[in-house]
Write a protein that holds these residues in place. Structure first.
Motif, PDB file in Angstrom:
ATOM      1  N   PHE A   1     -11.033  16.051  54.264  1.00 28.01           N
ATOM      2  CA  PHE A   1      -9.756  15.711  54.879  1.00 28.01           C
ATOM      3  C   PHE A   1      -8.721  15.497  53.768  1.00 28.01           C
ATOM      4  O   PHE A   1      -8.944  14.691  52.852  1.00 28.01           O
ATOM      5  CB  PHE A   1      -9.875  14.441  55.725  1.00 28.01           C
ATOM      6  N   THR A   2      -7.647  16.220  53.855  1.00 30.38           N
ATOM      7  CA  THR A   2      -6.580  16.091  52.858  1.00 30.38           C
ATOM      8  C   THR A   2      -5.326  15.528  53.517  1.00 30.38           C
ATOM      9  O   THR A   2      -5.099  15.726  54.719  1.00 30.38           O
ATOM     10  CB  THR A   2      -6.252  17.452  52.227  1.00 30.38           C
ATOM     11  N   ASP A   3      -4.581  14.835  52.727  1.00 34.74           N
ATOM     12  CA  ASP A   3      -3.313  14.290  53.233  1.00 34.74           C
ATOM     13  C   ASP A   3      -2.306  14.285  52.097  1.00 34.74           C
ATOM     14  O   ASP A   3      -2.679  14.313  50.918  1.00 34.74           O
ATOM     15  CB  ASP A   3      -3.504  12.875  53.776  1.00 34.74           C
ATOM     16  N   GLU A   4      -1.071  14.253  52.473  1.00 30.21           N
ATOM     17  CA  GLU A   4      -0.007  14.286  51.482  1.00 30.21           C
ATOM     18  C   GLU A   4       1.175  13.465  51.972  1.00 30.21           C
ATOM     19  O   GLU A   4       1.411  13.349  53.182  1.00 30.21           O
ATOM     20  CB  GLU A   4       0.429  15.728  51.226  1.00 30.21           C
TER      21      GLU A   4
ATOM     22  N   TRP B   1      -0.845  14.015  46.791  1.00 29.41           N
ATOM     23  CA  TRP B   1      -1.890  14.726  47.537  1.00 29.41           C
ATOM     24  C   TRP B   1      -3.253  14.132  47.208  1.00 29.41           C
ATOM     25  O   TRP B   1      -3.533  13.779  46.056  1.00 29.41           O
ATOM     26  CB  TRP B   1      -1.845  16.205  47.162  1.00 29.41           C
ATOM     27  N   VAL B   2      -4.133  14.006  48.215  1.00 24.63           N
ATOM     28  CA  VAL B   2      -5.467  13.462  48.016  1.00 24.63           C
ATOM     29  C   VAL B   2      -6.405  14.090  49.041  1.00 24.63           C
ATOM     30  O   VAL B   2      -5.970  14.515  50.119  1.00 24.63           O
ATOM     31  CB  VAL B   2      -5.462  11.921  48.159  1.00 24.63           C
TER      32      VAL B   2
ATOM     33  N   ILE C   1     -14.137  11.133  47.020  1.00 25.08           N
ATOM     34  CA  ILE C   1     -12.675  11.212  47.092  1.00 25.08           C
ATOM     35  C   ILE C   1     -12.167  11.971  45.875  1.00 25.08           C
ATOM     36  O   ILE C   1     -12.615  11.735  44.747  1.00 25.08           O
ATOM     37  CB  ILE C   1     -12.037   9.809  47.135  1.00 25.08           C
ATOM     38  N   ILE C   2     -11.256  12.878  46.109  1.00 28.31           N
ATOM     39  CA  ILE C   2     -10.611  13.606  45.023  1.00 28.31           C
ATOM     40  C   ILE C   2      -9.417  12.794  44.535  1.00 28.31           C
ATOM     41  O   ILE C   2      -8.646  12.249  45.332  1.00 28.31           O
ATOM     42  CB  ILE C   2     -10.150  15.002  45.483  1.00 28.31           C
TER      43      ILE C   2
ATOM     44  N   THR D   1      -4.300  23.022  45.550  1.00 24.64           N
ATOM     45  CA  THR D   1      -5.246  23.149  46.657  1.00 24.64           C
ATOM     46  C   THR D   1      -6.224  24.294  46.413  1.00 24.64           C
ATOM     47  O   THR D   1      -7.438  24.156  46.630  1.00 24.64           O
ATOM     48  CB  THR D   1      -4.480  23.373  47.971  1.00 24.64           C
ATOM     49  N   LEU D   2      -5.709  25.442  45.956  1.00 24.48           N
ATOM     50  CA  LEU D   2      -6.587  26.583  45.670  1.00 24.48           C
ATOM     51  C   LEU D   2      -7.567  26.257  44.552  1.00 24.48           C
ATOM     52  O   LEU D   2      -8.752  26.614  44.618  1.00 24.48           O
ATOM     53  CB  LEU D   2      -5.735  27.802  45.301  1.00 24.48           C
TER      54      LEU D   2
END
Length: 232
Positions: free
Chosen positions: A157-160, A198-199, A206-207, A221-222
């Protein structure tokens, strides 16, 4: 409260009797036929005022009565005119333009004009095509999960969060003064200059947080997905 004649007499007698309050009080009682004359303290204050200003009148004359109020028809009309020209003005700005206090402006808006601040809603402008794509994607994922062909634990799950650089205001600061809720809703551009935080997170970890401009978010992201695929 003593008359001007009595005040002049007190000053003259106080000087003639060499500043004797007792003799002065007796002389005052005899002259004006009153049972009791002024005390020593007000006599000294009156004489000190005469020496300082040359006047014996009462400073309270003209200042008695009900307190003046700023809730006049003129001020109400000023505030009403400013609101009609721009309903999005803040109370602070209206007060600055009218020369009134902020609290007085607030009273005029709420009590006299009966208008209140309503929050303006905002939402992201999403094309119909994008909505259909999201709907199809959600249905496809649900089908894969039901058929056990997809490991939910592998979902990242990513969020920004965006900080706009083009002067876009926080919706918490948007108010519209009116007697009724206008139910306004304004669209904002989908792509605007901003700095993005962004995370990514899943059951495996967790990134770390990235701070970047919008144009480099795609590259990050890529790179993230390429690194993830290499370690799979």
């Amino acid at each position: 409260m003593y008359s001007i004649e009595q005040r002049v007499f007190l000053v003259l007698e106080y000087h003639r009797l060499e500043r004797s309050p007792t003799a002065k009080r007796r002389s005052f009682q005899k002259r004006f036929n009153v049972p009791k004359g002024p005390d020593a303290k007000p006599i000294r204050k009156l004489f000190a005022k005469f020496e300082r200003t040359g006047r014996v009148d009462d400073n309270r004359v003209g200042n008695v009565g009900p307190r003046q109020t700023v809730l006049t028809s003129e001020n109400v009309a000023k505030v009403s005119g400013i609101v009609q020209q721009n309903p999005r003005n803040t109370v602070r700005r209206i007060a600055s333009e009218t020369g009134l206090k902020r609290s007085s402006t607030q009273k005029i808006l709420r009590n006299s004009l009966r208008i209140f601040p309503y929050k303006i809603q905002s939402h992201q402008a999403i094309p119909i095509k994008a909505l259909r794509q999201r709907f199809d994607f959600a249905n496809e994922i649900l089908t894969m999960i039901d058929n056990e062909g997809f490991d939910v634990g592998c979902i990242w799950f990513t969020d920004e969060a965006h900080s706009h650089l083009n002067g876009f205001v926080n919706k918490q600061n948007w108010r519209f003064w009116g007697s009724e809720n206008p139910h306004l809703c304004e669209e904002k551009p989908l792509h605007s200059p901003k700095v993005t935080a962004w995370v990514a997170v899943c059951s495996r970890g967790i990134i770390a947080l990235f701070l970047c401009q919008k144009r480099s978010l795609v590259n990050i992201t890529l790179q993230f997905w390429n690194n993830l695929s290499a370690h799979s």
